[in-house]
Design an enzyme around this catalytic site. Sequence first.
Site, short mmCIF file in Angstrom:
data_model
loop_
_atom_site.label_atom_id
_atom_site.label_comp_id
_atom_site.label_asym_id
_atom_site.label_seq_id
_atom_site.Cartn_x
_atom_site.Cartn_y
_atom_site.Cartn_z
N SER A 104 -43.50 -35.26 -39.88
CA SER A 104 -43.72 -36.91 -40.66
C SER A 104 -44.95 -37.58 -40.70
O SER A 104 -45.94 -37.90 -41.37
CB SER A 104 -42.90 -37.97 -41.20
OG SER A 104 -42.71 -38.96 -40.03
N PRO A 161 -38.25 -35.16 -36.62
CA PRO A 161 -38.70 -35.42 -37.85
C PRO A 161 -39.91 -36.93 -37.77
O PRO A 161 -40.88 -36.59 -38.76
CB PRO A 161 -37.66 -36.17 -38.08
CG PRO A 161 -36.93 -34.75 -37.35
CD PRO A 161 -37.20 -35.20 -35.90
N TYR A 162 -39.90 -38.01 -36.85
CA TYR A 162 -40.93 -38.01 -36.61
C TYR A 162 -42.35 -38.20 -36.03
O TYR A 162 -42.81 -38.01 -37.11
CB TYR A 162 -40.76 -39.49 -35.42
CG TYR A 162 -41.89 -40.20 -35.43
CD1 TYR A 162 -41.04 -41.44 -36.27
CD2 TYR A 162 -42.63 -40.36 -34.48
CE1 TYR A 162 -42.42 -42.49 -36.28
CE2 TYR A 162 -43.43 -41.75 -34.01
CZ TYR A 162 -43.72 -42.73 -35.52
OH TYR A 162 -44.51 -44.01 -35.19
N SER A 163 -42.72 -37.12 -35.50
CA SER A 163 -43.75 -36.29 -35.20
C SER A 163 -43.92 -35.21 -36.65
O SER A 163 -44.84 -34.90 -36.63
CB SER A 163 -44.14 -35.39 -34.13
OG SER A 163 -43.16 -36.25 -33.11
#
Length: 227
Positions: A137, A133-135
């Site tokens: 986003s 999710p972080y990557s």
Amino acid sequence: MTGIRTAVVTGGMSGLGAAAAARLAEDGLKVITLDVAAGADLHVNVAELAAVRDAAERIGPVDVLVNSAGVVGPNVPLWQVPLDGWENTFAVNVRGTFNTCKAFVPGMRERGWGRIVNIASVAGKDGNPNMSPYSASKAAVIALSKSLGKELATSGVLVNVVAPAVISTPLNAKTDPATLAHITSLIPMNRLGRPEEVAELIAWLASDRVSFSTGAVYDISGGRATY
């Protein structure tokens, strides 16, 4: 452009946001912090467009926007990521950046000068394991900034991205230790970055000293990113 410039820094109460706010103040800018944490100049959840619009109306003309508000999100393999964890990561990291740009860009265009610095991550280029999710986003922040930079290229408003590797901030205190150790091991300098090192790059991108760069991604990674 004359007079004191005004900068808005989201996530300005800790980590890269706090370092950027302090560094811009050293350059003589009037800095306004937006954060959900106590002590911010304005308590604003950047994921909520109405709250961001209200803040923009209260602040008035803004010359510099630094989008530093962000969350790490779930530290698990993609197939174990809960839907709410995915959606919250995008809400803060991507929608928050969209909301502030949407609120502050029109005024910058009207005045013919502005600097937007969006904080992404090398994870948005490489993809960190157990951080999908972080990557994803941060990849979205990079693409958003490239598009916006082209849209504003002749307006006097520049949009650039800072993509750090692992920086010693409270945000990373929430990262799984094994995941953090892995992504730190990828840094050839063999150390974490410091917030003030990133703030120097942000300060340059927020100034008149940069004039022929927009839609670009500036890595600050201790040698990890080499392309």
